[in-house]
Design an enzyme around this catalytic site. Structure first.
Site, PDB file in Angstrom:
ATOM      1  N   LYS A 151       0.811  -1.215   0.000  1.00  0.00           N
ATOM      2  CA  LYS A 151       0.000   0.000   0.000  1.00  0.00           C
ATOM      3  C   LYS A 151       0.845   1.266   0.000  1.00  0.00           C
ATOM      4  O   LYS A 151       2.050   1.258   0.269  1.00  0.00           O
ATOM      5  CB  LYS A 151      -0.983  -0.030   1.174  1.00  0.00           C
ATOM      6  CG  LYS A 151      -2.144  -0.983   0.907  1.00  0.00           C
ATOM      7  CD  LYS A 151      -3.322  -0.767   1.807  1.00  0.00           C
ATOM      8  CE  LYS A 151      -4.556  -1.497   1.263  1.00  0.00           C
ATOM      9  NZ  LYS A 151      -5.708  -1.397   2.163  1.00  0.00           N
ATOM     10  N   ARG A 195      -4.201  -9.957   4.241  1.00  0.00           N
ATOM     11  CA  ARG A 195      -4.604  -9.887   2.824  1.00  0.00           C
ATOM     12  C   ARG A 195      -3.391  -9.417   2.023  1.00  0.00           C
ATOM     13  O   ARG A 195      -2.915  -8.298   2.219  1.00  0.00           O
ATOM     14  CB  ARG A 195      -5.786  -8.931   2.674  1.00  0.00           C
ATOM     15  CG  ARG A 195      -6.389  -8.877   1.284  1.00  0.00           C
ATOM     16  CD  ARG A 195      -7.617  -7.961   1.271  1.00  0.00           C
ATOM     17  NE  ARG A 195      -8.280  -7.947  -0.016  1.00  0.00           N
ATOM     18  CZ  ARG A 195      -8.028  -7.073  -0.993  1.00  0.00           C
ATOM     19  NH1 ARG A 195      -7.091  -6.139  -0.806  1.00  0.00           N
ATOM     20  NH2 ARG A 195      -8.676  -7.123  -2.145  1.00  0.00           N
TER      21      ARG A 195
END
Length: 299
Positions: free
Chosen positions: A234, A268
């Site tokens: 991210k 995840r």
């Protein structure tokens, strides 16, 4: 095997999700990301083609993933809207083919109840809702279907732009949101052992917000439900390390391990094989599992 357990106080830590059982007091589940979208932020549409999506899901399971998360609509506001029928056309065929090939947990990443219903009918076990069950009818559909749900924090939800998101105290506000949405889920008839929470790193949050959420993740896991973190590659990792998308693996592993130590139990991720190795090592250090190939030579 003996070993220290972290003081989680998790609600129903031993859970059967789909065909697999997890003990979230001493086990971390690895969720692989498969986006059947042309604009996903990391894979840039490489799994948009149906065969590519199915192959990616199968490879993830072969690499050790316990769980495959299949999405047909990205969270980003920088995309053209699609209707529910098109989203179903993207995810349902992938789910059906992956279900036929594996007993791994399958989740659908969607905020629409009609997509959730079609996904469960195709063989999914879990509804991963980055809108926090705010779409009318979603909680009721999950309750009726008996599905596990991931309740995620975001301010705007998928496809909605939020300019300069701000919080007085991001961890306190995210925790309050999750508690409120969990109460809503319970009122709608979703069983407590079917609820997972996700603080939503980088979803309408800047780098400082996501770092603070990671630093104080115990305040999220203390809510009592198994906590999923979606940190993989991210932007908060990229901005912290000044690394492009393709060079964030090490940073991802670091924040995933920190999150495990602070109580996260579902990761995840994009890079399954690297995550499996780092998670198995972390579990062994914590005394949750033994070495896979211990030496019997004591000399």
């Amino acid at each position: 095997m003996s070993g220290e357990k972290l003081p989680l106080g998790t609600i129903s830590p031993v859970r059967r999700i789909g065909q697999r059982e997890f003990d979230f007091e001493r086990q971390v589940a690895i969720m692989a990301i498969v986006n059947r979208t042309p604009n996903s932020f990391h894979d840039q549409g490489s799994t948009f083609a149906l065969d590519n999506a199915v192959a990616a899901a199968k490879k993830a399971v072969d690499d050790g993933a316990d769980w495959v998360d299949i999405g047909g609509f990205a969270f980003s506001a920088a995309q053209a809207p699609i209707d529910a029928a098109e989203e179903i056309d993207r995810v349902a065929p992938v789910i059906a083919r992956v279900r036929a090939a594996t007993d791994a947990v399958i989740s659908v990443d969607t905020h629409r109840p009609e997509v959730a219903r079609a996904a469960i009918e195709a063989g999914a076990d879990v509804i991963n809702d980055t809108n926090g069950l705010r779409e009318p009818g979603m909680a009721e559909a999950a309750a009726e279907l008996g599905a596990t749900v991931v309740v995620t924090h975001s301010l705007g939800g998928p496809g909605r732009r939020v300019f300069r998101p701000s919080y007085s105290d991001v961890v306190t506000e995210v925790a309050a949101f999750l508690r409120e949405r969990v109460a809503y889920a319970l009122d709608a008839g979703i069983a407590p052992d079917r609820i997972i929470i996700d603080p939503g790193h980088d979803l309408n949050k800047n780098t400082f917000h996501s770092l603070e959420l990671t630093r104080r993740l115990e305040e999220i896991t203390a809510i009592g439900y198994p906590t999923l973190v979606a940190l993989s590659n991210k932007d908060f990792i990229g901005e912290t390390l000044d690394r492009p998308q393709t060079e964030r693996k090490e940073g991802t592993i670091a924040v995933n391990v920190v999150s495990i130590l602070k109580g996260a139990r579902i990761l995840r991720v994009h890079d399954v094989a690297a995550t499996v190795a780092s998670v198995r090592m972390t579990e062994a250090v914590l005394g949750w599992r033994g070495p896979l190939a211990p030496s019997h030579n004591l000399a």
